[in-house]
Structure formats: C-alpha cells, structure tokens
Design a protein around this motif. Structure first.
Motif, mmCIF file in Angstrom:
data_model
loop_
_atom_site.group_PDB
_atom_site.id
_atom_site.type_symbol
_atom_site.label_atom_id
_atom_site.label_comp_id
_atom_site.label_asym_id
_atom_site.label_seq_id
_atom_site.Cartn_x
_atom_site.Cartn_y
_atom_site.Cartn_z
ATOM 1 N N VAL A 14 0.846 -1.182 0.000
ATOM 2 C CA VAL A 14 0.000 0.000 0.000
ATOM 3 C C VAL A 14 0.882 1.232 0.000
ATOM 4 C CG1 VAL A 14 -1.789 1.264 1.241
ATOM 5 C CG2 VAL A 14 -1.797 -1.240 1.248
ATOM 6 N N SER A 61 0.892 5.263 0.278
ATOM 7 C CA SER A 61 0.080 6.385 0.745
ATOM 8 C C SER A 61 0.689 7.683 0.239
ATOM 9 C CB SER A 61 0.006 6.396 2.271
ATOM 10 O OG SER A 61 -0.685 7.536 2.698
ATOM 11 N N ASN A 88 1.829 10.274 3.136
ATOM 12 C CA ASN A 88 3.126 10.005 3.758
ATOM 13 C C ASN A 88 4.261 10.447 2.833
ATOM 14 O OD1 ASN A 88 1.900 9.001 5.979
ATOM 15 N ND2 ASN A 88 2.052 6.846 5.341
#
Length: 110
Positions: free
Chosen positions: A99, A101, A104
């Motif tokens: 995953v 993001s 981030n």
C-alpha cells in the motif's frame, strides 16, 4: 390567273407531306426510345434502392445483436468470472500487497 411562282405543284406538295411525315415519325421513334431509357433507368435505380434497404435491415439486425452482446459482456460479475477462468487472474494475498500512501510521501519530502 396566278403567277407561276405562286402555283403549288402537286409534286412539291407531295415532297412537303413526305418531309412532315418523316419528321413526325422520327420524333415518335425518339420519344419511344427515351421512354425505354427512362424505364430502364428507373428499374436500375429501384434495384439499387432495394439493395440498400436490404443492407440497412441487415446492419440494423447486426446492431441489435451487438447491443445485446455489449450488455451481456458488460456485466461486472461476468467480467470477474471471465478474468479468473480465461485469463487466470487472481487477487494477490495480503503478503504480496503493498500500500502506497500519498500523504506520507508528501510529509517525507518536506
């Protein structure tokens, strides 16, 4: 008595009648020939028109079949089933899933 120039000779009258008759005969034959050409042209055009109508009906039928096929293949469940059975696609297990993001990634750049 009439002068000789005004006297119509029977031979001249016969020639004029023959000339008028010949002209009328030529005009009648030309008219008949033009009628034949018009009928021939009409039949050729009508035959072409029927061909176009048949092609239109064929294309409309094919269009209907394609719309039905589109609806059939467009179903989500069928797409998933075909992906698994025909293409051998699968959902990866959680251990193989990464995953990323974006929130981030923005924090790390600053």
């Amino acid at each position: 008595m009439k002068p000789e120039s005004e006297v119509v000779k029977p031979h001249d009258l016969l020639i004029k009648k023959f000339f008028v008759f010949a002209c009328l005969l030529i005009l009648v034959l030309a008219s008949a020939f033009m009628v034949v050409l018009q009928v021939y042209s009409y039949r050729q055009d009508y035959s072409g028109y029927n061909d176009v109508i048949r092609e239109k009906e064929s294309l409309n039928a094919e269009w209907g079949r394609l719309l039905i096929e589109k609806e059939t293949f467009g179903a989500t469940a069928q797409i998933g089933t075909r992906a698994v059975t025909q293409l051998r696609m699968y959902s990866p297990p959680a251990t193989q899933t990464i995953v990323i993001s974006l929130a981030n990634a923005k924090d790390q750049k600053q």
